[in-house]
Design a protein around this motif. Structure first.
Motif, PDB file in Angstrom:
ATOM      1  N   ARG A 285       9.206 -11.679  -1.153  1.00 33.34           N
ATOM      2  CA  ARG A 285       9.065 -10.487  -1.997  1.00 33.34           C
ATOM      3  C   ARG A 285       8.271 -10.800  -3.251  1.00 33.34           C
ATOM      4  O   ARG A 285       7.469 -10.009  -3.709  1.00 33.34           O
ATOM      5  CB  ARG A 285      10.449 -10.003  -2.409  1.00 33.34           C
TER       6      ARG A 285
ATOM      7  N   TYR B  73      -3.476  -5.601   3.122  1.00 26.16           N
ATOM      8  CA  TYR B  73      -4.009  -4.824   2.018  1.00 26.16           C
ATOM      9  C   TYR B  73      -3.553  -5.465   0.709  1.00 26.16           C
ATOM     10  O   TYR B  73      -2.497  -6.099   0.644  1.00 26.16           O
ATOM     11  CB  TYR B  73      -3.453  -3.393   2.018  1.00 26.16           C
TER      12      TYR B  73
ATOM     13  N   GLN C  78      -2.736  -3.960  -3.238  1.00 20.68           N
ATOM     14  CA  GLN C  78      -2.498  -2.701  -3.939  1.00 20.68           C
ATOM     15  C   GLN C  78      -2.489  -2.970  -5.432  1.00 20.68           C
ATOM     16  O   GLN C  78      -1.662  -3.736  -5.932  1.00 20.68           O
ATOM     17  CB  GLN C  78      -1.172  -2.090  -3.497  1.00 20.68           C
TER      18      GLN C  78
ATOM     19  N   LEU D 108      -4.753   1.299  -1.883  1.00 19.01           N
ATOM     20  CA  LEU D 108      -4.688   0.202  -0.924  1.00 19.01           C
ATOM     21  C   LEU D 108      -6.097  -0.180  -0.508  1.00 19.01           C
ATOM     22  O   LEU D 108      -6.853   0.656  -0.010  1.00 19.01           O
ATOM     23  CB  LEU D 108      -3.905   0.634   0.317  1.00 19.01           C
TER      24      LEU D 108
ATOM     25  N   LEU E 255      -8.322  -2.733   1.868  1.00 22.24           N
ATOM     26  CA  LEU E 255      -8.180  -3.550   3.064  1.00 22.24           C
ATOM     27  C   LEU E 255      -8.872  -4.895   2.880  1.00 22.24           C
ATOM     28  O   LEU E 255     -10.064  -4.947   2.554  1.00 22.24           O
ATOM     29  CB  LEU E 255      -8.759  -2.806   4.273  1.00 22.24           C
TER      30      LEU E 255
ATOM     31  N   PHE F 154      -8.324  -7.283   8.866  1.00 22.54           N
ATOM     32  CA  PHE F 154      -7.465  -6.768   9.912  1.00 22.54           C
ATOM     33  C   PHE F 154      -7.733  -7.516  11.213  1.00 22.54           C
ATOM     34  O   PHE F 154      -8.742  -8.224  11.346  1.00 22.54           O
ATOM     35  CB  PHE F 154      -7.605  -5.252  10.077  1.00 22.54           C
TER      36      PHE F 154
ATOM     37  N   LEU G 292       0.328  -6.036   0.826  1.00 20.67           N
ATOM     38  CA  LEU G 292       1.053  -5.306   1.856  1.00 20.67           C
ATOM     39  C   LEU G 292       0.487  -5.618   3.225  1.00 20.67           C
ATOM     40  O   LEU G 292      -0.720  -5.560   3.431  1.00 20.67           O
ATOM     41  CB  LEU G 292       0.947  -3.797   1.614  1.00 20.67           C
TER      42      LEU G 292
ATOM     43  N   SER H 103      -6.007   3.612  14.046  1.00 22.72           N
ATOM     44  CA  SER H 103      -5.852   4.745  13.135  1.00 22.72           C
ATOM     45  C   SER H 103      -4.529   5.477  13.305  1.00 22.72           C
ATOM     46  O   SER H 103      -4.323   6.517  12.698  1.00 22.72           O
ATOM     47  CB  SER H 103      -7.000   5.738  13.353  1.00 22.72           C
ATOM     48  N   SER H 104      -3.635   4.954  14.123  1.00 21.77           N
ATOM     49  CA  SER H 104      -2.336   5.604  14.274  1.00 21.77           C
ATOM     50  C   SER H 104      -1.412   5.194  13.127  1.00 21.77           C
ATOM     51  O   SER H 104      -1.793   4.402  12.254  1.00 21.77           O
ATOM     52  CB  SER H 104      -1.718   5.272  15.625  1.00 21.77           C
ATOM     53  N   GLU H 105      -0.208   5.707  13.124  1.00 20.73           N
ATOM     54  CA  GLU H 105       0.736   5.454  12.048  1.00 20.73           C
ATOM     55  C   GLU H 105       0.815   3.969  11.732  1.00 20.73           C
ATOM     56  O   GLU H 105       1.006   3.140  12.621  1.00 20.73           O
ATOM     57  CB  GLU H 105       2.130   5.964  12.426  1.00 20.73           C
ATOM     58  N   ALA H 106       0.683   3.659  10.455  1.00 18.28           N
ATOM     59  CA  ALA H 106       0.801   2.277  10.007  1.00 18.28           C
ATOM     60  C   ALA H 106       2.221   2.024   9.537  1.00 18.28           C
ATOM     61  O   ALA H 106       2.791   2.810   8.782  1.00 18.28           O
ATOM     62  CB  ALA H 106      -0.183   2.019   8.871  1.00 18.28           C
TER      63      ALA H 106
ATOM     64  N   PHE I 195       4.487  -0.493   7.430  1.00 21.06           N
ATOM     65  CA  PHE I 195       4.270  -1.472   6.374  1.00 21.06           C
ATOM     66  C   PHE I 195       5.475  -2.371   6.163  1.00 21.06           C
ATOM     67  O   PHE I 195       6.630  -1.945   6.354  1.00 21.06           O
ATOM     68  CB  PHE I 195       3.961  -0.759   5.055  1.00 21.06           C
ATOM     69  N   GLY I 196       5.184  -3.588   5.722  1.00 18.59           N
ATOM     70  CA  GLY I 196       6.227  -4.452   5.207  1.00 18.59           C
ATOM     71  C   GLY I 196       6.601  -4.020   3.793  1.00 18.59           C
ATOM     72  O   GLY I 196       6.024  -3.081   3.237  1.00 18.59           O
ATOM     73  N   GLN I 197       7.556  -4.728   3.217  1.00 12.86           N
ATOM     74  CA  GLN I 197       8.059  -4.346   1.890  1.00 12.86           C
ATOM     75  C   GLN I 197       7.167  -4.829   0.764  1.00 12.86           C
ATOM     76  O   GLN I 197       7.364  -4.459  -0.393  1.00 12.86           O
ATOM     77  CB  GLN I 197       9.491  -4.883   1.705  1.00 12.86           C
TER      78      GLN I 197
ATOM     79  N   GLN J  95      -3.255  11.400   7.245  1.00 15.89           N
ATOM     80  CA  GLN J  95      -1.839  11.056   7.148  1.00 15.89           C
ATOM     81  C   GLN J  95      -1.407  11.076   5.683  1.00 15.89           C
ATOM     82  O   GLN J  95      -2.182  10.749   4.788  1.00 15.89           O
ATOM     83  CB  GLN J  95      -1.606   9.653   7.732  1.00 15.89           C
TER      84      GLN J  95
ATOM     85  N   TYR K  52       1.653   9.458   3.222  1.00 10.30           N
ATOM     86  CA  TYR K  52       2.703   8.455   3.115  1.00 10.30           C
ATOM     87  C   TYR K  52       3.396   8.602   1.759  1.00 10.30           C
ATOM     88  O   TYR K  52       2.791   9.031   0.783  1.00 10.30           O
ATOM     89  CB  TYR K  52       2.121   7.031   3.177  1.00 10.30           C
TER      90      TYR K  52
ATOM     91  N   GLU L 131       8.947  -0.962  -2.265  1.00  9.71           N
ATOM     92  CA  GLU L 131       8.900  -0.858  -0.809  1.00  9.71           C
ATOM     93  C   GLU L 131       7.470  -0.582  -0.339  1.00  9.71           C
ATOM     94  O   GLU L 131       6.597  -0.254  -1.140  1.00  9.71           O
ATOM     95  CB  GLU L 131       9.809   0.281  -0.334  1.00  9.71           C
ATOM     96  N   GLY L 132       7.259  -0.713   0.978  1.00 12.77           N
ATOM     97  CA  GLY L 132       5.970  -0.343   1.525  1.00 12.77           C
ATOM     98  C   GLY L 132       5.904   1.146   1.800  1.00 12.77           C
ATOM     99  O   GLY L 132       6.929   1.830   1.857  1.00 12.77           O
ATOM    100  N   PRO L 133       4.697   1.686   1.972  1.00 11.58           N
ATOM    101  CA  PRO L 133       4.562   3.117   2.278  1.00 11.58           C
ATOM    102  C   PRO L 133       5.193   3.462   3.624  1.00 11.58           C
ATOM    103  O   PRO L 133       5.190   2.653   4.554  1.00 11.58           O
ATOM    104  CB  PRO L 133       3.038   3.314   2.333  1.00 11.58           C
TER     105      PRO L 133
ATOM    106  N   LEU M  18       5.265   6.677   6.551  1.00  6.74           N
ATOM    107  CA  LEU M  18       4.565   7.898   6.980  1.00  6.74           C
ATOM    108  C   LEU M  18       5.467   9.126   6.847  1.00  6.74           C
ATOM    109  O   LEU M  18       6.623   9.123   7.273  1.00  6.74           O
ATOM    110  CB  LEU M  18       4.117   7.758   8.434  1.00  6.74           C
TER     111      LEU M  18
ATOM    112  N   GLU N  44      -8.597   9.244   8.847  1.00 12.61           N
ATOM    113  CA  GLU N  44      -9.150   8.561  10.007  1.00 12.61           C
ATOM    114  C   GLU N  44     -10.488   9.210  10.345  1.00 12.61           C
ATOM    115  O   GLU N  44     -10.591  10.431  10.417  1.00 12.61           O
ATOM    116  CB  GLU N  44      -8.203   8.690  11.205  1.00 12.61           C
TER     117      GLU N  44
ATOM    118  N   ASN O  70     -11.639   5.014  13.823  1.00  8.59           N
ATOM    119  CA  ASN O  70     -11.755   3.809  13.004  1.00  8.59           C
ATOM    120  C   ASN O  70     -10.519   3.639  12.144  1.00  8.59           C
ATOM    121  O   ASN O  70      -9.672   4.513  12.045  1.00  8.59           O
ATOM    122  CB  ASN O  70     -13.002   3.894  12.130  1.00  8.59           C
TER     123      ASN O  70
ATOM    124  N   LEU P 292      -7.902   3.310   9.085  1.00  4.78           N
ATOM    125  CA  LEU P 292      -7.586   4.278   8.049  1.00  4.78           C
ATOM    126  C   LEU P 292      -8.219   3.916   6.714  1.00  4.78           C
ATOM    127  O   LEU P 292      -8.361   2.746   6.368  1.00  4.78           O
ATOM    128  CB  LEU P 292      -6.070   4.353   7.861  1.00  4.78           C
TER     129      LEU P 292
ATOM    130  N   PHE Q  80      -7.506   4.754   2.690  1.00  3.58           N
ATOM    131  CA  PHE Q  80      -6.457   5.273   1.814  1.00  3.58           C
ATOM    132  C   PHE Q  80      -7.022   5.761   0.484  1.00  3.58           C
ATOM    133  O   PHE Q  80      -7.976   5.173  -0.060  1.00  3.58           O
ATOM    134  CB  PHE Q  80      -5.424   4.189   1.516  1.00  3.58           C
TER     135      PHE Q  80
END
Lengths: 112, 110
Positions: A9, A35, A37, A43, A45, A48, A90, A98-101, A103-105, B33, B35, B41-43, B45, B92, B96, B98, B100
Motif C-alpha cells: 500500500r 497507471y 495517478q 490516470l 498509462l 500494458f 495503480l 477496453s472492457s471494464e477495468a 483495479f488494485g487498491q 465508462q 468510475y 482505494e482503486g477506481p 466501475l 474507448e 483500443n 481506455l 481516462f
C-alpha cells in the motif's frame, strides 16, 4: 470476489534504488495495466500487457519497465527511482483492452 | 492535453443537493465508462454507456451519453456523504485501450 492485489500500500524508497511493484489478478484476464495517478492529471498509462511476455508502452514509459512472466502477475520496475516518480501507482486488469477495468487498491510510492 | 476533459475539477456540496459533472471530448467514442474512486482505494466501475443518447440510471445516479458520442454527464440526485469520491470517465475508441479523464473530486458535507 474478483481481485487485483498490489503487493504494497505504501513504499518509501531512496533516489537511485531499484523498485519493484507487484500486481496479481485472479480473473484469468489477458490484459493488465500499470497507471500512475497524480492530482489534476488523472490516470496516465505507463505500460500494458495483452499476453504473457508481451508488453506495450503506454503514454509515459520513460524510467519504467515491466515484466509479465505469468498470466496472473504483472510487475512494474523503476530501474533507478527518482523523486519525480513519487506518485500513486495503480494496477488494473481487464478481459479485453477496453472492457471494464478492475483495479488494485494502489501503491503510494514516495522517493526521497 | 487531456483527450477527455472533466468538469468541474472539484465540487463541494451539502447533503441533499443535486449535482452534475461533465466529461467532454472532441473525439467520438465507441463507449464510455464512469468510475468512482474512494480515498485509499482503486477506481470501481459504475456504468458503461454505448449508444448515442443513451440514459442509464443507477439508484440516484443518472448517466447520459451524448448523441454524437463525444460527451457524457453524470447527475446525482439528493447527494449523500457516501457519494464522496473521485469520479472518472474513461473512453474507448474502436476497441483500443481506455483513455481516462482527470476526474472530478466530489465532497458531500453533512
Amino acid at each position: 470476489d474478483v481481485k487485483v492485489t498490489q503487493s504494497s500500500r505504501y513504499l518509501v524508497k531512496r533516489t537511485g534504488e531499484k523498485v519493484f511493484l507487484e500486481c496479481v489478478q485472479d480473473m484469468d484476464h489477458e490484459n493488465m495495466f500499470w497507471y500512475r495517478q497524480d492530482p489534476g492529471l488523472g490516470l496516465r498509462l505507463i505500460y500494458f500487457s495483452y499476453d504473457v511476455k508481451m508488453k506495450e508502452k503506454g503514454d509515459i514509459p520513460e524510467g519504467y519497465s515491466v515484466s509479465r512472466e505469468k498470466k496472473e502477475r504483472f510487475s512494474l520496475i523503476l530501474e533507478s527511482a527518482s523523486t519525480n516518480q513519487t506518485s500513486m501507482y495503480l494496477c488494473a486488469s481487464s478481459r479485453t483492452l477496453s472492457s471494464e477495468a478492475f483495479f488494485g487498491q494502489g501503491t503510494r510510492l514516495t522517493v526521497v | 492535453t487531456q483527450l477527455l476533459e472533466q468538469s468541474p475539477q472539484f465540487l463541494s456540496i451539502q447533503e441533499g443537493e443535486n449535482l452534475t459533472v461533465y466529461c467532454n471530448s472532441s473525439s467520438v467514442f465507441s463507449s464510455l465508462q464512469w468510475y468512482r474512486q474512494e480515498p485509499g482505494e482503486g477506481p470501481v466501475l459504475l456504468v458503461t454507456v454505448v449508444t448515442g443518447g443513451e440514459v442509464k440510471k443507477l439508484k440516484r445516479l443518472t448517466f447520459q451519453f451524448g448523441d454524437a458520442r463525444k460527451d457524457s454527464s453524470l447527475h446525482i440526485t439528493a447527494a449523500q456523504t457516501g457519494d464522496t469520491g473521485l469520479y472518472l470517465c474513461a473512453g474507448e475508441v474502436n476497441g483500443n485501450k481506455l483513455v481516462f479523464g482527470a476526474g472530478t473530486i466530489l465532497r458531500v458535507k453533512s
